[in-house]
Design a protein around this motif. Structure first.
Motif, PDB file in Angstrom:
ATOM      1  N   ILE A  99       0.837  -1.190   0.000  1.00 43.64           N
ATOM      2  CA  ILE A  99       0.000   0.000   0.000  1.00 43.64           C
ATOM      3  C   ILE A  99       0.876   1.246   0.000  1.00 43.64           C
ATOM      4  O   ILE A  99       2.086   1.179   0.269  1.00 43.64           O
ATOM      5  CB  ILE A  99      -0.948   0.035   1.209  1.00 43.64           C
ATOM      6  N   ASP A 100       0.302   2.382  -0.301  1.00 43.52           N
ATOM      7  CA  ASP A 100       1.005   3.649  -0.172  1.00 43.52           C
ATOM      8  C   ASP A 100       1.056   4.046   1.301  1.00 43.52           C
ATOM      9  O   ASP A 100       0.181   3.681   2.092  1.00 43.52           O
ATOM     10  CB  ASP A 100       0.283   4.748  -0.955  1.00 43.52           C
ATOM     11  N   ASP A 101       2.104   4.799   1.657  1.00 46.15           N
ATOM     12  CA  ASP A 101       2.167   5.337   3.010  1.00 46.15           C
ATOM     13  C   ASP A 101       0.976   6.263   3.252  1.00 46.15           C
ATOM     14  O   ASP A 101       0.526   6.972   2.351  1.00 46.15           O
ATOM     15  CB  ASP A 101       3.453   6.131   3.221  1.00 46.15           C
ATOM     16  N   ARG A 102       0.468   6.246   4.471  1.00 47.75           N
ATOM     17  CA  ARG A 102      -0.516   7.238   4.899  1.00 47.75           C
ATOM     18  C   ARG A 102       0.215   8.240   5.785  1.00 47.75           C
ATOM     19  O   ARG A 102       0.755   7.872   6.829  1.00 47.75           O
ATOM     20  CB  ARG A 102      -1.645   6.589   5.693  1.00 47.75           C
ATOM     21  N   ASP A 103       0.242   9.493   5.367  1.00 47.76           N
ATOM     22  CA  ASP A 103       0.999  10.518   6.081  1.00 47.76           C
ATOM     23  C   ASP A 103       0.114  11.294   7.040  1.00 47.76           C
ATOM     24  O   ASP A 103      -1.069  11.534   6.766  1.00 47.76           O
ATOM     25  CB  ASP A 103       1.626  11.505   5.088  1.00 47.76           C
ATOM     26  N   THR A 104       0.698  11.705   8.170  1.00 41.37           N
ATOM     27  CA  THR A 104      -0.005  12.665   9.018  1.00 41.37           C
ATOM     28  C   THR A 104      -0.130  13.980   8.262  1.00 41.37           C
ATOM     29  O   THR A 104       0.568  14.216   7.272  1.00 41.37           O
ATOM     30  CB  THR A 104       0.739  12.888  10.340  1.00 41.37           C
ATOM     31  N   GLN A 105      -1.018  14.841   8.709  1.00 37.02           N
ATOM     32  CA  GLN A 105      -1.253  16.098   8.017  1.00 37.02           C
ATOM     33  C   GLN A 105      -1.431  17.233   9.010  1.00 37.02           C
ATOM     34  O   GLN A 105      -1.875  17.033  10.143  1.00 37.02           O
ATOM     35  CB  GLN A 105      -2.495  16.001   7.137  1.00 37.02           C
ATOM     36  N   ALA A 106      -1.053  18.426   8.581  1.00 39.97           N
ATOM     37  CA  ALA A 106      -1.320  19.629   9.361  1.00 39.97           C
ATOM     38  C   ALA A 106      -2.766  20.044   9.103  1.00 39.97           C
ATOM     39  O   ALA A 106      -3.215  20.102   7.960  1.00 39.97           O
ATOM     40  CB  ALA A 106      -0.365  20.745   8.963  1.00 39.97           C
ATOM     41  N   MET A 107      -3.501  20.327  10.180  1.00 44.32           N
ATOM     42  CA  MET A 107      -4.890  20.720  10.052  1.00 44.32           C
ATOM     43  C   MET A 107      -5.134  22.019  10.826  1.00 44.32           C
ATOM     44  O   MET A 107      -4.641  22.184  11.942  1.00 44.32           O
ATOM     45  CB  MET A 107      -5.828  19.621  10.558  1.00 44.32           C
ATOM     46  N   ILE A 108      -5.878  22.919  10.213  1.00 47.93           N
ATOM     47  CA  ILE A 108      -6.259  24.178  10.837  1.00 47.93           C
ATOM     48  C   ILE A 108      -7.685  24.038  11.350  1.00 47.93           C
ATOM     49  O   ILE A 108      -8.554  23.502  10.650  1.00 47.93           O
ATOM     50  CB  ILE A 108      -6.160  25.335   9.834  1.00 47.93           C
ATOM     51  N   GLY A 109      -7.927  24.502  12.577  1.00 47.70           N
ATOM     52  CA  GLY A 109      -9.236  24.272  13.153  1.00 47.70           C
ATOM     53  C   GLY A 109      -9.774  25.434  13.962  1.00 47.70           C
ATOM     54  O   GLY A 109      -9.063  26.399  14.266  1.00 47.70           O
ATOM     55  N   LEU A 110     -11.042  25.309  14.325  1.00 46.55           N
ATOM     56  CA  LEU A 110     -11.722  26.232  15.216  1.00 46.55           C
ATOM     57  C   LEU A 110     -12.198  25.443  16.436  1.00 46.55           C
ATOM     58  O   LEU A 110     -12.646  24.302  16.305  1.00 46.55           O
ATOM     59  CB  LEU A 110     -12.914  26.885  14.524  1.00 46.55           C
ATOM     60  N   ARG A 111     -12.122  26.072  17.609  1.00 49.44           N
ATOM     61  CA  ARG A 111     -12.477  25.392  18.855  1.00 49.44           C
ATOM     62  C   ARG A 111     -13.376  26.282  19.700  1.00 49.44           C
ATOM     63  O   ARG A 111     -13.140  27.498  19.801  1.00 49.44           O
ATOM     64  CB  ARG A 111     -11.218  25.028  19.644  1.00 49.44           C
ATOM     65  N   ALA A 112     -14.401  25.681  20.303  1.00 52.86           N
ATOM     66  CA  ALA A 112     -15.258  26.363  21.264  1.00 52.86           C
ATOM     67  C   ALA A 112     -15.227  25.583  22.579  1.00 52.86           C
ATOM     68  O   ALA A 112     -15.384  24.361  22.574  1.00 52.86           O
ATOM     69  CB  ALA A 112     -16.690  26.453  20.744  1.00 52.86           C
ATOM     70  N   ASP A 113     -14.996  26.276  23.687  1.00 51.63           N
ATOM     71  CA  ASP A 113     -14.999  25.668  25.019  1.00 51.63           C
ATOM     72  C   ASP A 113     -16.075  26.340  25.853  1.00 51.63           C
ATOM     73  O   ASP A 113     -16.141  27.575  25.918  1.00 51.63           O
ATOM     74  CB  ASP A 113     -13.637  25.832  25.698  1.00 51.63           C
ATOM     75  N   THR A 126     -14.686  21.012  18.324  1.00 51.68           N
ATOM     76  CA  THR A 126     -13.681  21.419  17.345  1.00 51.68           C
ATOM     77  C   THR A 126     -14.082  20.957  15.955  1.00 51.68           C
ATOM     78  O   THR A 126     -14.773  19.954  15.792  1.00 51.68           O
ATOM     79  CB  THR A 126     -12.292  20.834  17.674  1.00 51.68           C
ATOM     80  N   VAL A 127     -13.629  21.698  14.966  1.00 47.00           N
ATOM     81  CA  VAL A 127     -13.716  21.268  13.583  1.00 47.00           C
ATOM     82  C   VAL A 127     -12.413  21.690  12.923  1.00 47.00           C
ATOM     83  O   VAL A 127     -11.943  22.811  13.121  1.00 47.00           O
ATOM     84  CB  VAL A 127     -14.942  21.875  12.858  1.00 47.00           C
ATOM     85  N   GLN A 128     -11.776  20.763  12.191  1.00 45.09           N
ATOM     86  CA  GLN A 128     -10.490  21.067  11.588  1.00 45.09           C
ATOM     87  C   GLN A 128     -10.420  20.524  10.174  1.00 45.09           C
ATOM     88  O   GLN A 128     -11.076  19.545   9.829  1.00 45.09           O
ATOM     89  CB  GLN A 128      -9.340  20.525  12.439  1.00 45.09           C
ATOM     90  N   PHE A 129      -9.600  21.214   9.366  1.00 48.75           N
ATOM     91  CA  PHE A 129      -9.537  20.935   7.937  1.00 48.75           C
ATOM     92  C   PHE A 129      -8.085  20.789   7.507  1.00 48.75           C
ATOM     93  O   PHE A 129      -7.208  21.504   7.984  1.00 48.75           O
ATOM     94  CB  PHE A 129     -10.186  22.072   7.139  1.00 48.75           C
ATOM     95  N   GLY A 130      -7.845  19.836   6.589  1.00 46.84           N
ATOM     96  CA  GLY A 130      -6.507  19.626   6.077  1.00 46.84           C
ATOM     97  C   GLY A 130      -6.535  19.145   4.645  1.00 46.84           C
ATOM     98  O   GLY A 130      -7.599  19.039   4.013  1.00 46.84           O
ATOM     99  N   GLU A 131      -5.371  18.823   4.124  1.00 45.23           N
ATOM    100  CA  GLU A 131      -5.228  18.390   2.727  1.00 45.23           C
ATOM    101  C   GLU A 131      -6.047  17.142   2.435  1.00 45.23           C
ATOM    102  O   GLU A 131      -6.560  16.961   1.326  1.00 45.23           O
ATOM    103  CB  GLU A 131      -3.744  18.132   2.429  1.00 45.23           C
ATOM    104  N   HIS A 132      -6.186  16.260   3.407  1.00 48.10           N
ATOM    105  CA  HIS A 132      -6.848  14.975   3.175  1.00 48.10           C
ATOM    106  C   HIS A 132      -8.222  14.888   3.838  1.00 48.10           C
ATOM    107  O   HIS A 132      -8.659  13.808   4.208  1.00 48.10           O
ATOM    108  CB  HIS A 132      -5.953  13.834   3.656  1.00 48.10           C
TER     109      HIS A 132
END
Length: 248
Positions: A99-113, A126-132
């Motif tokens: 299989i192909d490697d599965r890479d970690t990714q940087a994700m930008i998110g918003l958080r409410a506490d 939280t909700v976060q978005f990244g390349e994958h």
């Protein structure tokens, strides 16, 4: 790997309750199983950062900025630099290493506490978005002080994963199946939107004003969209971590 971040987030719950307006730096060690076929259980380091500087903060390896802070509600934007369920193909079991490697990714998110005002229960979303793809999470926890030095923080959470996110980490392409001679990976697998849920128990023992000892146990269970994948072995991740943090 995602299991590293999972540990960091859970460990941060207790330190948030005890380390307001202080800078904490430490290191821990964690062990957990892998969700992937044939991958070994691992021990790994867990960095323990707990830093607040004005509206900026760092928890674990996640950095963020709080742009609203009310009496019971705070809102922030953050960067998670190592999100996802990374795995190197060579770490998979025999028959799955094409299989192909599965890479970690940087994700930008918003958080409410939110402090619910009910029995000292706090919640987070939280909700976060990244390349994958994208990921969302809701959680609830409560801190219990046992004497002057020990705090226990039980927590529960639920996560949702977009189809792109789930398919990247747990799907199987036709090319991957072909490279495996269709022995273990007999066909393409298209993973869809999925979810997980789990619980953690974090303990923090304040040795003195400068030093705390931290421990955690936790479990996270995944939905069928993930566990039905031919490259997935376990339906849950179980982890344990211990560490120490020094406050300035």
């Amino acid at each position: 790997m995602k299991k590293i971040i999972f540990s960091i987030l859970a460990l941060s719950l207790a330190t948030t309750a005890m380390a307001n307006d202080k800078v904490g730096v430490g290191l821990g060690a964690g062990v957990s199983n892998s969700i992937y076929k044939g991958a070994d259980d691992n021990a790994y380091p867990v960095p323990l950062l707990d830093i607040n500087y004005g509206n900026f903060y760092a928890k674990g390896i996640t950095v963020g900025y709080t742009f609203f802070r009310g009496e019971d509600l705070s809102l922030s934007a953050y960067l998670d630099p190592m999100a996802g369920f990374g795995i190197d193909a060579e770490d998979m079991g025999a028959g799955y290493r094409n299989i192909d490697d599965r890479d970690t990714q940087a994700m930008i998110g918003l958080r409410a506490d939110l402090n619910t005002g009910i029995a000292d229960i706090r919640t987070g979303a939280t909700v976060q978005f990244g390349e994958h793809g994208s990921e969302a999470k809701i959680s609830a926890f409560r801190a219990y002080s046992l004497g002057e030095k020990l705090v226990l923080v039980p927590s529960i959470h639920m996560k949702g994963f977009s189809g792109d996110f789930t398919d990247y980490y747990f799907g199987v392409t036709a090319e991957e199946a072909a490279r495996s001679n269709r022995d273990n990976l007999k066909s393409e697998y298209k993973a869809d939107t999925a979810f997980s849920y789990g619980a953690n128990l974090t303990a923090e023992y304040r040795v003195n004003e400068k030093l705390s000892l931290i421990g955690i146990v936790g479990v996270e269970k995944f939905s069928n969209e993930i566990t039905d994948s031919p490259i997935v072995d376990d339906e849950a991740i179980v982890l344990a971590s211990v560490g120490a943090k020094y406050f300035f």
